[in-house]
Design an enzyme around this catalytic site. Structure first.
Site, PDB file in Angstrom:
ATOM      1  N   CYS A 109       0.835  -1.204   0.000  1.00 10.30           N
ATOM      2  CA  CYS A 109       0.000   0.000   0.000  1.00 10.30           C
ATOM      3  C   CYS A 109       0.876   1.263   0.000  1.00 10.30           C
ATOM      4  O   CYS A 109       1.703   1.436  -0.886  1.00 10.30           O
ATOM      5  CB  CYS A 109      -0.972  -0.029   1.172  1.00 10.30           C
ATOM      6  SG  CYS A 109      -2.302   1.199   1.034  1.00 10.30           S
ATOM      7  N   GLU A 110       0.734   2.133   0.982  1.00 10.93           N
ATOM      8  CA  GLU A 110       1.551   3.347   1.028  1.00 10.93           C
ATOM      9  C   GLU A 110       3.032   2.996   1.089  1.00 10.93           C
ATOM     10  O   GLU A 110       3.878   3.695   0.530  1.00 10.93           O
ATOM     11  CB  GLU A 110       1.153   4.198   2.234  1.00 10.93           C
ATOM     12  CG  GLU A 110       1.852   5.545   2.304  1.00 10.93           C
ATOM     13  CD  GLU A 110       1.480   6.332   3.541  1.00 10.93           C
ATOM     14  OE1 GLU A 110       1.704   7.560   3.564  1.00 10.93           O
ATOM     15  OE2 GLU A 110       0.959   5.728   4.512  1.00 10.93           O
TER      16      GLU A 110
END
Length: 372
Positions: free
Chosen positions: A148-149
């Site tokens: 994700c991030e």
């Protein structure tokens, strides 16, 4: 069915549900915190820098791919999602396949991290971790595994420090933050739409007030994305699983992970929300870190891009965009069934994700050895 039959059935169902709720209450009372421990795969601390810690997981199988793998989760959640419980753990599964796995844990940021930027996380913390791994293992390069991030951070690092990256693996990672505009699935991209609708001044005011984007605030945003599920999970869902201890404990571990939502450092949050979500700077080449352009064409390492086909948080097209932007000729996409979190914790996806990653990495490790 007569009215009397329907009434009798209603009261039977009501009595059965009441009995299950009583049982659930008793189970909650009997369950201790250690019973729902998450992130339990054995590891030891290697280095600490501010609140950021570098861990090395204990090996549990004979080594296959020799290149060390650094796992980086995002700042919006905790890495424990990738190590929820022994039978639902990407970490444990990768270790069982002979990978040398390391973890960078961002800790629990607070107001003291107000001024930390993505520049700091990429060019300081990740860079320091990579250097320490290289020092301890004798490898000049590492494999980066971003989630994700964390996948955005590792992608930026691979573009800015290509000489230190052997392979790049990203999972459920946004690259083109506006690609959801063309996505036909109505439930995809709510987070993108909501974030683009924010007034930049409101983002500044939020950060200036709290010094962070509070974890509780982000929890409420994610709850709004699936409102009916959020409203019914403690009655309908809980009633359905209360007689199955394994499912009940898995439910509690997921709730524990969801409740452990860290605060997001303020300045890094501004970059994340404004530069990336709103202005889409990563994909158009205008994103700057430490005074340097993050040019995706500078990524020359082999890249594996894994995404979930039913991801309502990071729609597939937002991840797919990476393939046409990088400089590497060795690019692989693996779309897998499931949602954003389900890809990692669902019983249906267990094995598919880790096997895909391990097979891909081992193949490139063998190729590199044969070429030397």
């Amino acid at each position: 069915m007569t009215e009397d039959d329907r009434a009798a059935r209603f009261f039977r169902d009501m009595a059965a549900n009441t009995e299950k709720m009583v049982k659930a209450t008793q189970l909650f009372g009997q369950t201790k915190d250690e019973d729902v421990a998450i992130g339990t795969t054995p590891k030891h601390l290697v280095m600490r820098r501010d609140k950021v810690e570098l861990f090395h997981y204990e090996p549990i199988a004979q080594a296959t791919a020799k290149t060390p793998v650094l796992l980086a989760y995002g700042l919006i959640g905790r890495y424990t999602m990738a190590d929820l419980q022994p039978d639902r753990s990407l970490v444990r599964s990768l270790l069982s396949k002979g990978l040398d796995l390391w973890l960078i844990d961002w800790g629990q940021p607070g107001r003291t991290e107000r001024w930390l930027t993505i520049d700091d996380y990429v060019d300081d913390y990740i860079d320091a971790a990579v250097d320490r791994i290289s020092q301890d293992t004798g490898h000049d390069q590492v494999t980066l595994l971003g989630i994700c991030e964390g996948g955005v951070f590792t992608t930026c690092y691979a573009a800015l420090h290509p000489e230190k990256v052997k392979n790049l693996v990203i999972t459920i990672t946004p690259i083109d933050f506006h690609a959801d505009v063309k996505d036909k699935a109505a439930h995809h991209g709510f987070l993108n739409i909501w974030t683009r609708s924010l007034d930049p001044e409101d983002i500044d005011n939020l950060v200036d007030t709290y010094g962070v984007v509070p974890g509780e605030f982000m929890s409420s945003v994610f709850s709004m994305m699936t409102p009916m599920r959020s409203l019914t999970k403690y009655n309908v869902d809980l009633i359905d699983i209360v007689d199955d201890e394994a499912k009940f404990m898995n439910f509690l571990r997921m709730e524990k992970w969801l409740a452990d939502r860290p605060h997001h450092p303020g300045e890094a949050a501004k970059q994340w929300l404004k530069d990336l979500y709103q202005e889409n700077r990563l994909v158009d080449g205008s994103f700057m870190l430490s005074g340097r352009q993050v040019d995706l064409k500078s990524i020359t390492a082999p890249v594996l891009n894994v995404f979930a086909l039913d991801d309502h948080i990071i729609p597939p097209d937002c991840s797919r965009a990476l393939g046409t932007k990088i400089g590497s000729r060795d690019y692989t996409e693996i779309p897998l069934p499931g949602g954003h979190v389900g890809l990692f914790v669902s019983s249906k996806s267990q094995g598919k994700l880790s096997q895909s990653i391990a097979d891909w990495l081992v193949a490139r490790d063998v190729t590199a050895v044969s070429e030397t």
